[in-house]
Enzyme design. Structure first.
Site, PDB file in Angstrom:
ATOM      1  N   ASP A  81       0.828  -1.215   0.000  1.00  0.00           N
ATOM      2  CA  ASP A  81       0.000   0.000   0.000  1.00  0.00           C
ATOM      3  C   ASP A  81       0.858   1.260   0.000  1.00  0.00           C
ATOM      4  OD1 ASP A  81       0.858  -0.626   2.687  1.00  0.00           O
ATOM      5  OD2 ASP A  81      -0.588   0.854   3.428  1.00  0.00           O
ATOM      6  N   GLU A 176       0.110  -1.306   5.612  1.00  0.00           N
ATOM      7  CA  GLU A 176       1.165  -0.920   6.558  1.00  0.00           C
ATOM      8  C   GLU A 176       1.035   0.549   6.943  1.00  0.00           C
ATOM      9  OE1 GLU A 176       5.240   0.562   7.783  1.00  0.00           O
ATOM     10  OE2 GLU A 176       3.926   1.239   6.180  1.00  0.00           O
TER      11      GLU A 176
END
Ligand SMILES: [Zn+2]
Length: 410
Positions: A81, A176
């Protein structure tokens, strides 16, 4: 499809994988799976036959051992991400070949300039190929540089049976950037003894230390009364909260500390006359440093409230995460092997501390000791983000060398 680390990187950054802290699902955004699926396809194509995307959006894969002796299974981990801080839609990467120094003006927004004065590490990049955005999005080198580097290292290990190594587990996580990347990792299924996140910045840097972190919640109960008849009676909780904030030491704040110094940071305040709540975060590299700062805050609260005889307070400390050094120190070979790999890849290793937490710190306490290796990116979470091809290649070499070091040192 081509195989260089830069080709991979350019393929991955154009896929929007922004995560979303407000979402309740895992992954927080479905679009992260688009990259996950592509990575699985590419892993399968290189012969990594167990590669798959699980229902939570995590990619697991194994580069099998090619030696008979037992070598500890290690894991290379990066996150797919990108940060919610800046848009990651429609990324248009720009390549400056053979950079000759000077400020870099981004073509899509004249206001966006990567200045040497703000990014002195650019001076180490003369002659390198630098990848930036056009200034309208972030780049996503955090952490698609790490993803591309792990993919290229896997390709090298699969294609070169003469490079001896144990089993390497690959883990790509979603979310994350919203602090949830470690939430749904199945460590049993992963089956690795030790791990490395490839999510740091400058080439050659290894981080084996993070902050230890607590949250502090303070509530204040004041004395509420009609303001027209309040003389000598009212104790306004809003003012009590304000007095506490005002007395926080100015030299123990995020804006006045760096390096290994910790801080106290108010993150929220709400209040009415009768009741106020204060949230703070406390950070330090040592547990004693956390305790000292928390005692200092409570001392301030007591001192302030002493002037308000009808008011009271509650004070609650909640543990958030702990410095992973405590775990990594029990297995010094994890960091030592990484430092050796950096050396063999032709760099002088630099050991550092992260002023924050990482998924690696959470994974370390979940049972997978996990220092952080550089990925080469800079100016994370911003339209000025950049990374050089040469630094990504250095990271790939470091990972290949790391696999070799573990095999040799059994
Ligand atoms: Zn990252």
């Amino acid at each position: 499809m081509t195989d260089t680390v830069i080709d991979r990187f350019l393929r991955y950054v154009v896929i929007d994988t922004q995560s979303d802290a407000k979402s309740k699902t895992t992954p927080t955004t479905e679009k992260q799976k688009t990259l996950g699926k592509l990575l699985v396809e590419e892993l399968l194509a290189m012969g990594v036959s167990d590669a798959h995307l699980d229902e939570h959006g995590y990619v697991y894969a194994t580069v099998p051992s090619n030696v008979d002796k037992p070598v500890p299974v290690i894991c290379f981990c990066s996150h797919m991400d990108t940060a919610p801080d800046f848009t990651g839609t429609n990324v248009k990467p720009q390549i400056i070949r053979n950079y000759q120094g000077g400020d870099i003006r981004l073509s899509g927004d004249p206001q966006q300039v990567i200045r040497v004065s703000d990014h002195p590490v650019l001076l180490d990049q003369i002659g390198n190929d630098i990848i930036t955005t056009d200034g309208t999005t972030l780049l996503g080198a955090d952490d698609k540089a790490g993803v591309a580097e792990i993919m290229s290292a896997a390709q090298i290990l699969m294609d070169n049976p003469d490079i001896k190594h144990g089993a390497i587990r690959i883990l790509f996580t979603p979310d994350e950037e919203v602090g949830r990347g470690a939430d749904k990792v199945d460590l049993k299924k992963l089956g690795a003894r030790f791990g490395y996140t490839i999510d740091g910045e400058t080439a050659g840097h290894i981080e084996d230390e993070t902050f230890s972190a607590d949250g502090v919640e303070i509530t204040i109960a004041g004395v509420a009364i009609h303001p027209g008849f309040a003389k000598g009676k009212m104790e306004n909780a809003i003012k009590i909260a304000g007095a506490i904030i005002d007395r926080l030491p100015k030299d123990i704040a995020p804006e006045s500390t760096e390096g290994r110094e910790g801080f106290i940071h108010p993150t929220g305040v709400t209040g009415t006359m009768e009741k106020a709540s204060l949230s703070m975060i406390v950070r330090d590299f040592e547990d004693e440093g956390l305790a000292t700062k928390e005692a200092l805050i409570e001392g301030i609260v007591k001192q302030v409230i002493a002037a308000y005889p009808g008011s009271s307070y509650t004070f609650e400390v909640k543990q958030q995460y702990r410095n992973m050094k405590a775990i990594l120190a029990r297995n010094p070979e994890i960091t030592d092997n990484a430092l050796e790999a950096v050396r063999r890849a032709g760099m002088t290793p630099v050991r550092g501390s992260i002023r924050g937490g990482t998924d690696g710190s959470r994974l370390s306490f979940m049972g997978l000791p996990c220092p952080n290796i550089f990925a080469g990116g800079h100016a994370f979470h911003s339209p000025l983000e950049w990374v050089s091809r040469q630094d990504m290649e250095r990271a790939v070499n470091t990972l290949v060398e790391l696999a070799k070091v573990w095999e040799e040192r059994v």
